[in-house]
Design a protein around this motif. Structure first.
Motif, short mmCIF file in Angstrom:
data_model
loop_
_atom_site.label_atom_id
_atom_site.label_comp_id
_atom_site.label_asym_id
_atom_site.label_seq_id
_atom_site.Cartn_x
_atom_site.Cartn_y
_atom_site.Cartn_z
N SER A 15 -7.73 37.18 -15.76
CA SER A 15 -8.39 35.88 -15.58
C SER A 15 -8.99 35.73 -14.19
CB SER A 15 -7.39 34.75 -15.83
OG SER A 15 -6.47 34.64 -14.74
N GLY A 16 -8.40 36.41 -13.20
CA GLY A 16 -8.88 36.27 -11.83
C GLY A 16 -8.42 34.99 -11.16
N SER A 17 -7.47 34.29 -11.74
CA SER A 17 -7.01 33.02 -11.17
C SER A 17 -5.83 33.24 -10.23
CB SER A 17 -6.59 32.06 -12.29
OG SER A 17 -5.43 32.54 -12.95
N CYS A 18 -5.62 32.28 -9.33
CA CYS A 18 -4.44 32.31 -8.47
C CYS A 18 -3.17 32.23 -9.29
CB CYS A 18 -4.48 31.14 -7.48
SG CYS A 18 -5.82 31.22 -6.30
N GLU A 19 -3.19 31.38 -10.31
CA GLU A 19 -2.01 31.22 -11.15
C GLU A 19 -1.66 32.53 -11.85
OE1 GLU A 19 -4.67 29.27 -11.16
OE2 GLU A 19 -3.84 27.49 -10.18
N GLY A 20 -2.71 33.26 -12.28
CA GLY A 20 -2.47 34.54 -12.92
C GLY A 20 -1.82 35.54 -11.98
N LEU A 21 -2.30 35.57 -10.73
CA LEU A 21 -1.69 36.46 -9.74
C LEU A 21 -0.26 36.05 -9.44
CD1 LEU A 21 -1.69 38.70 -7.63
CD2 LEU A 21 -2.78 37.11 -6.04
N PHE A 22 -0.03 34.77 -9.27
CA PHE A 22 1.33 34.30 -8.96
C PHE A 22 2.31 34.66 -10.09
CE2 PHE A 22 -0.64 30.62 -6.33
CZ PHE A 22 -0.96 31.53 -5.32
N ALA A 23 1.82 34.56 -11.34
CA ALA A 23 2.68 34.93 -12.47
C ALA A 23 3.04 36.42 -12.41
CB ALA A 23 1.98 34.60 -13.79
N LEU A 24 2.07 37.26 -12.04
CA LEU A 24 2.35 38.69 -11.90
C LEU A 24 3.39 38.96 -10.83
CD1 LEU A 24 -1.21 40.34 -12.07
CD2 LEU A 24 0.31 39.74 -13.96
N LEU A 25 3.26 38.28 -9.69
CA LEU A 25 4.22 38.47 -8.61
C LEU A 25 5.63 38.09 -9.07
CD1 LEU A 25 2.13 37.00 -5.64
CD2 LEU A 25 2.63 39.41 -6.06
N GLY A 26 5.73 36.98 -9.80
CA GLY A 26 7.04 36.57 -10.30
C GLY A 26 7.63 37.58 -11.27
N ARG A 27 6.81 38.12 -12.16
CA ARG A 27 7.30 39.10 -13.13
C ARG A 27 7.74 40.39 -12.44
NH1 ARG A 27 2.60 39.76 -17.29
NH2 ARG A 27 4.06 41.28 -18.24
N ALA A 28 6.99 40.80 -11.41
CA ALA A 28 7.35 42.03 -10.69
C ALA A 28 8.67 41.87 -9.96
CB ALA A 28 6.23 42.41 -9.72
N LEU A 29 8.91 40.69 -9.38
CA LEU A 29 10.18 40.44 -8.71
C LEU A 29 11.33 40.45 -9.72
CD1 LEU A 29 9.16 37.64 -6.18
CD2 LEU A 29 9.64 40.04 -5.68
N GLU A 30 11.12 39.83 -10.87
CA GLU A 30 12.15 39.82 -11.91
C GLU A 30 12.44 41.24 -12.40
OE1 GLU A 30 10.75 37.27 -14.97
OE2 GLU A 30 10.96 35.42 -13.79
N TYR A 31 11.43 42.09 -12.39
CA TYR A 31 11.59 43.47 -12.85
C TYR A 31 12.49 44.28 -11.91
CZ TYR A 31 10.21 48.10 -14.57
OH TYR A 31 10.21 49.36 -15.08
N GLY A 32 12.63 43.80 -10.67
CA GLY A 32 13.47 44.49 -9.71
C GLY A 32 12.72 45.37 -8.73
N ALA A 33 11.44 45.07 -8.50
CA ALA A 33 10.64 45.86 -7.56
C ALA A 33 11.25 45.84 -6.17
CB ALA A 33 9.22 45.30 -7.51
N LYS A 34 11.13 46.97 -5.47
CA LYS A 34 11.56 47.04 -4.08
C LYS A 34 10.40 46.82 -3.12
CE LYS A 34 15.52 50.07 -4.94
NZ LYS A 34 16.16 51.39 -4.61
N SER A 35 9.18 47.01 -3.60
CA SER A 35 7.98 46.65 -2.85
C SER A 35 6.84 46.49 -3.85
CB SER A 35 7.64 47.71 -1.79
OG SER A 35 7.51 48.98 -2.36
N LEU A 36 5.75 45.86 -3.41
CA LEU A 36 4.65 45.50 -4.31
C LEU A 36 3.32 46.02 -3.78
CD1 LEU A 36 5.58 41.75 -4.90
CD2 LEU A 36 6.13 43.68 -6.39
N LEU A 37 2.56 46.69 -4.64
CA LEU A 37 1.16 47.00 -4.38
C LEU A 37 0.32 46.01 -5.15
CD1 LEU A 37 -1.29 48.71 -3.49
CD2 LEU A 37 -0.82 50.21 -5.45
N VAL A 38 -0.54 45.27 -4.45
CA VAL A 38 -1.37 44.24 -5.08
C VAL A 38 -2.84 44.56 -4.83
CG1 VAL A 38 -1.94 41.79 -5.19
CG2 VAL A 38 0.42 42.50 -4.73
#
Length: 382
Positions: A15-38
């Motif tokens: 979608s290219g929206s801020c909300e879409g990006l924020f949702a991805l960040l939340g899902r990655a944290l829940e997944y147990g990521a130790k660092s994030l490439l965005v």
């Protein structure tokens, strides 16, 4: 000691929206990521006001950038974002003032090396419209040398307006370099498919990323004569890049190969490029065909083959290759994606310049080039 890690996990928003990006960040944290490439596309029009607070609140390291377009697991996205959940801890550092002629990057690089694990892979992202990228890379390689591996590219916008484009725990950043150390090895492939067409020319006037004279003649006059004669078209007030994308410069190297430089626009008789062009240097005007570029992408993928367990495929492919290949660019992405191990995520930025060590001699800032790295999932211990 080597500790094997699971492959990276990819989350994508189209979608290219801020909300879409924020949702991805939340899902990655829940997944147990130790660092994030965005990675995000410029058409999202993200701003510091929109993103900084959320990025600053992240509890783990984040690195990445905003590129003209992005690659998300083989998809070519002109709008959207991706978040890659990495199972290893990244060490993210920044070197500022990447256009300031008074800054000594050697001292910054020495400070950075003291905090960097030996033999790490350095994901090196820069603001692609900064004026001293080559100076930074020269100093970085002078300090780190060939015991480290490098991959990266230039973030930014095809509007050629410099704006915040690097993604960090401090928020969006502008006119700087981001060096992220990952304690895993990488296998690299680099190729471009362009060939010498006209020249050689002697750069008799240049500063930073601007060529003022070739063979003691105004640079744009020399370039225009060659391009217009071959293309049968003329430069107008608004078509410079449309013509220039097929006729880049090639900087002669001692080994006989060339490093490509993209002319972005002309300022009177001066030519402004992506990356520095040194004075007193030999250059050629290059030319390529779609088939030669696509064959180069196949060679690039073949060179990354490794027996090590893979973590992720990371691609920096010049945005001007996209503009040149047009509808056939999907063939380039497929050439690379299909050569990777089954199920391995392929992510990347269509960049304003590409960064890699082409052969343990120096750290290059390429243009119009495909740089592919396969990061191993075997983390290096001490």
């Amino acid at each position: 000691m080597l500790a094997s890690q699971p492959p990276a996990h990819l989350f994508v928003d189209t979608s290219g929206s801020c909300e879409g990006l924020f949702a991805l960040l939340g899902r990655a944290l829940e997944y147990g990521a130790k660092s994030l490439l965005v990675l995000a596309a410029d058409a999202n029009n993200f701003t510091p006001v929109q993103l900084d607070a959320r990025l600053q609140a992240l509890p783990i390291p984040v690195f990445g950038g905003i590129f003209p377009e992005i690659i998300a697991d083989g998809q070519h996205l002109k709008r959207g974002s991706l978040v890659c959940a990495l199972p290893i801890v990244a060490q993210v550092h920044h070197i500022d003032a990447l256009s300031d002629p008074t800054v000594d990057y050697f001292t910054d690089a020495e400070t950075l090396k003291a905090r960097t694990p030996p033999g790490a892979t350095l994901v090196t992202l820069v603001d692609g419209l900064s004026k001293r990228i080559a100076a930074l890379l020269e100093n970085l390689y002078e300090v780190f040398g060939d015991r480290y591996r490098y991959i990266g590219g230039g973030a930014g916008s095809l509007s050629f307006t410099q704006k915040p484009c690097l993604i960090s725990n401090q928020g969006l950043r502008v006119d700087c370099a981001q060096i992220t150390a990952l304690s895993v090895p990488i296998s690299l492939g680099i190729d471009h498919g362009w060939h010498k067409f006209a020249g050689p020319f002697f750069v008799t006037g240049a500063y930073d990323n601007t060529i003022t004279a070739l063979d003691y003649k105004p640079a744009f006059e020399v370039y225009r004569a060659v391009v217009e004669a071959d293309s049968g078209k003329q430069f107008g007030t608004d078509n410079f890049f449309d013509l220039a994308k097929a006729y880049p410069f090639g900087l002669e190297r001692l080994a006989g190969d060339v490093v490509v430089r993209d002319p972005l626009f002309h300022d009177g008789n001066k030519l402004v490029c992506v990356g520095e062009v040194p004075p007193n240097h030999i250059v050629y005007i290059l030319k390529g065909e779609a088939d030669s570029l696509l064959e180069a992408s196949r060679r690039c993928a073949q060179r990354t083959q490794t027996d090590a367990p893979p973590l992720i495929g990371l691609l920096f492919d010049c945005i001007s290759r996209t503009l040149f290949l047009e509808a056939r660019f999907i063939e380039e992405v497929n050439n690379i994606h299909q050569a990777l191990p089954s199920g391995l995520p392929l992510v990347g930025g269509l960049s304003l310049g590409e960064i890699a060590d082409a052969g343990n001699t120096c750290l290059e800032f390429f243009n119009k080039t495909a740089v592919l790295g396969i990061l191993s999932s075997e983390e290096q211990g001490t």
